[in-house]
Design an enzyme around this catalytic site. Structure first.
Site, PDB file in Angstrom:
ATOM      1  N   GLU A  36      13.836 -39.545  42.216  1.00 47.62           N
ATOM      2  CA  GLU A  36      12.942 -38.400  42.080  1.00 47.62           C
ATOM      3  C   GLU A  36      12.774 -38.115  40.592  1.00 47.62           C
ATOM      4  O   GLU A  36      13.761 -37.929  39.877  1.00 47.62           O
ATOM      5  CB  GLU A  36      13.506 -37.153  42.760  1.00 47.62           C
ATOM      6  N   ASP A  62      18.442 -37.687  42.887  1.00 48.97           N
ATOM      7  CA  ASP A  62      17.803 -36.410  42.623  1.00 48.97           C
ATOM      8  C   ASP A  62      17.500 -36.218  41.139  1.00 48.97           C
ATOM      9  O   ASP A  62      18.356 -36.460  40.280  1.00 48.97           O
ATOM     10  CB  ASP A  62      18.728 -35.279  43.116  1.00 48.97           C
TER      11      ASP A  62
END
Length: 573
Positions: free
Chosen positions: A283, A246
């Site tokens: 990401e 993330d």
């Protein structure tokens, strides 16, 4: 039967002593050097850890938090599970069709075991990889999971660590890979006891969550080990096939070797042992191709990265939304650039950021290394009302976006329920204690005002309260929708597109070429041409290919001319 003994390891480099507290007993831990302390405890034992004369706290490496993030840890032996996936050869997750789900809202009961019951649906759809939003413990029972604090454990409301092993085993038995979403850029605001035991944070950098994870300050080596060993544990002991990392742009690290490069190197070291493909998918909103370039070439060695620009270009083209971070998107020419070159901001000026942003993608870089989507948890859930494109667009426009997505050269990702055109929202929800919950609710309202959502919702829109249980319940999928004739038609459309992808691009695609005219857009990818007419007016397009592989709407292909009604799509070979 005697319970197996499990080694509990605590990293506390500044401590003079360390203890495991079991009931009324304070058991000394053994110093192993390098700031590590260990003790063996039977599986199933509830315990806390303490250093020096401090109050006992949950184990930062706890595998099981049955009483929540503030309660005692429980010893869990990952070796107890009898795996049935010895014949699982794995798949290359990069290039596969990924299906993202949130465990708590995917089924009525919101557990990993109940999610197993829906895996056959994903097989029927044609998905190849299941991506789980974060499953580590977070405050309360309901949340997205990005406020996790026990990075080695599995949320008890989802079924705990044994349930994750069962889920992965069940997925592999059906030929599905599992990708796990992990968060290494911050700890959640409640239940984070890691700093009690050592310098897990540093004030060298500021982040949206306060002090940064200590990746480059004194004693950062033990924190880097904490992260890398966590990733390897998921791959090795839980048989996870890929990790989605993330918001890696928030990993503040000025050390000579970036933490992502170190993680990539260490995962490469265990690939031969695992005997199956594994992947690291980052990401990032930096628009930097170096993220997925080899370490030997100066890159960070990730296997793939998310590419938000493709989503923004396609979403803005279909919806005409050009406010907030969509400000530089919308025209068909921008969509063409995204499909052909990945990044729209590839060194150009970003109005939203107020600066030049990104770098161009080298023409020879495999486009499968970029994960793209028309929906995901962020792009739906961070909208003011958590509404789906299906709630605002004609069905043919949504179908056109799906065709461009699934027949592109990228790695496509679908978000739960998208495949049958659900109108159920996916909203932002939390379950914090009252004081923190009130602050989250206030922050959410301020964020709403900052993103100009009034442009589509109007000034009187009521933003869902993240703390309200109704916000969570409204976000749950309604599987009965699949019985509806329209939803069944949408599901059949997605199945057909995915089947074409598997048939025509079994090992991935190549570059695409795109062009457009008034009210139509065309993408040519190898043997396939996709033409969409998302607007309210019919169009006629010159097209040399004639064999129709799929169509949404009464499309007529005759000679070298395609006549398309409003809100239609055609796939031609």
């Amino acid at each position: 039967m005697t319970e197996s003994a499990v080694t509990i390891r605590l990293t506390a480099p500044l401590a003079d002593s360390a203890f495991a507290v079991v009931g009324d007993s304070r058991l000394p831990m053994r110093a192993e050097g390098g700031g590590d302390w260990t003790i063996q405890l039977p599986a199933g034992t509830d315990y806390l850890l303490a250093i020096d004369h401090q109050e006992p706290r949950p184990d930062p490496r706890s595998a099981w938090q049955p009483y929540g993030v503030h309660g005692a840890s429980r010893v869990f032996d990952t070796a107890v599970h009898q795996w049935h996936d010895a014949d699982w050869p794995g798949i290359d997750v990069v290039g596969s069709v990924i299906y993202e789900l949130h465990v708590g809202t995917f089924t009525p009961t919101g557990t990993l075991d109940s999610a197993i019951e829906r895996l056959d649906h994903l097989v029927r759809l044609g998905a190849q990889t299941v991506e789980l939003m974060p499953v580590v413990p977070f405050p309360g029972d309901r949340g997205w999971g990005y406020d996790g604090v026990d990075l080695y454990a599995v949320h008890e409301a989802y079924g705990g660590p044994a349930a994750l092993q069962r889920f992965v085993d069940a997925a592999h038995s059906r030929g599905l890979a599992v990708c796990l979403d992990v968060v290494y850029n911050h700890f959640g605001p409640a239940g984070n006891y890691a700093p009690v035991f050592g310098p897990y944070f540093t004030d060298k950098h500021d982040t949206p969550w306060g002090s940064a994870i200590n990746l480059d300050d004194e004693h950062s080596g033990s924190v880097r080990d904490f992260i890398c060993e966590n990733a390897i544990r998921w791959l090795r002991e839980f048989h996870i096939d890929a990790l989605r990392l993330d918001a890696v742009h928030a990993l503040a690290d000025d050390s000579p070797k970036h933490i992502l490069a170190e993680l990539s190197e260490r995962v490469d070291g265990i690939r031969p042992e695992l005997g199956r493909p594994v992947a690291l998918i980052a990401e990032s909103d930096l628009n930097q191709p170096s993220l997925v370039e080899p370490r030997a070439a100066g890159g960070l060695g990730m296997d793939a990265q998310w590419a938000d620009d493709v989503h923004h270009a396609l979403h803005s083209y279909l919806t005409d939304e050009t406010f907030g971070y969509y400000v530089d998107f919308g025209p068909a020419a921008v969509l063409r650039q995204a499909l052909e070159r990945v990044f729209v901001h590839d060194g150009s000026y970003s109005t939203f950021r107020g600066k030049r942003w990104g770098a161009p993608v080298p023409p020879d870089l495999d486009h499968r290394k970029f994960v793209v989507f028309t929906q995901n948890h962020d792009q739906v859930g961070n909208r003011g009302l958590g509404d789906r494109p299906d709630a605002r667009l004609p069905a043919g426009a949504v179908a056109g976006g799906a065709a461009l997505l699934l027949l592109s050269p990228f790695t496509p990702l679908l978000f739960q329920g998208q495949e049958w055109g659900t109108n159920r929202p996916f909203q932002f929800f939390t379950d914090h204690e009252p004081e923190l919950g009130a602050a989250v609710t206030k922050g959410r309202l301020e964020e709403f005002r900052g993103h100009d959502w009034e442009a589509i919702y109007g000034p009187d829109a009521v933003i869902p309260d993240p703390q309200a249980r109704s916000t969570f319940e409204n976000s749950k999928l309604d599987w009965l929708e699949l019985d509806d004739r329209y939803n069944a038609r949408v599901f059949a459309w997605y199945r057909r597109l995915i089947a074409l992808r598997h048939e025509l691009f079994p090992t991935g695609g190549g570059q695409v070429q795109a062009d457009f005219g008034d009210d139509w857009f065309r993408m040519v990818h190898g043997p396939v041409t996709v033409i969409i007419c998302p607007g309210p007016r019919p169009v006629t397009v010159d097209e040399p290919r004639e064999r129709v592989l799929a169509a949404w709407g009464e499309v007529n292909v005759c000679g070298q001319t395609v006549r398309m009604p409003a809100h239609s799509v055609v796939v031609i070979s």
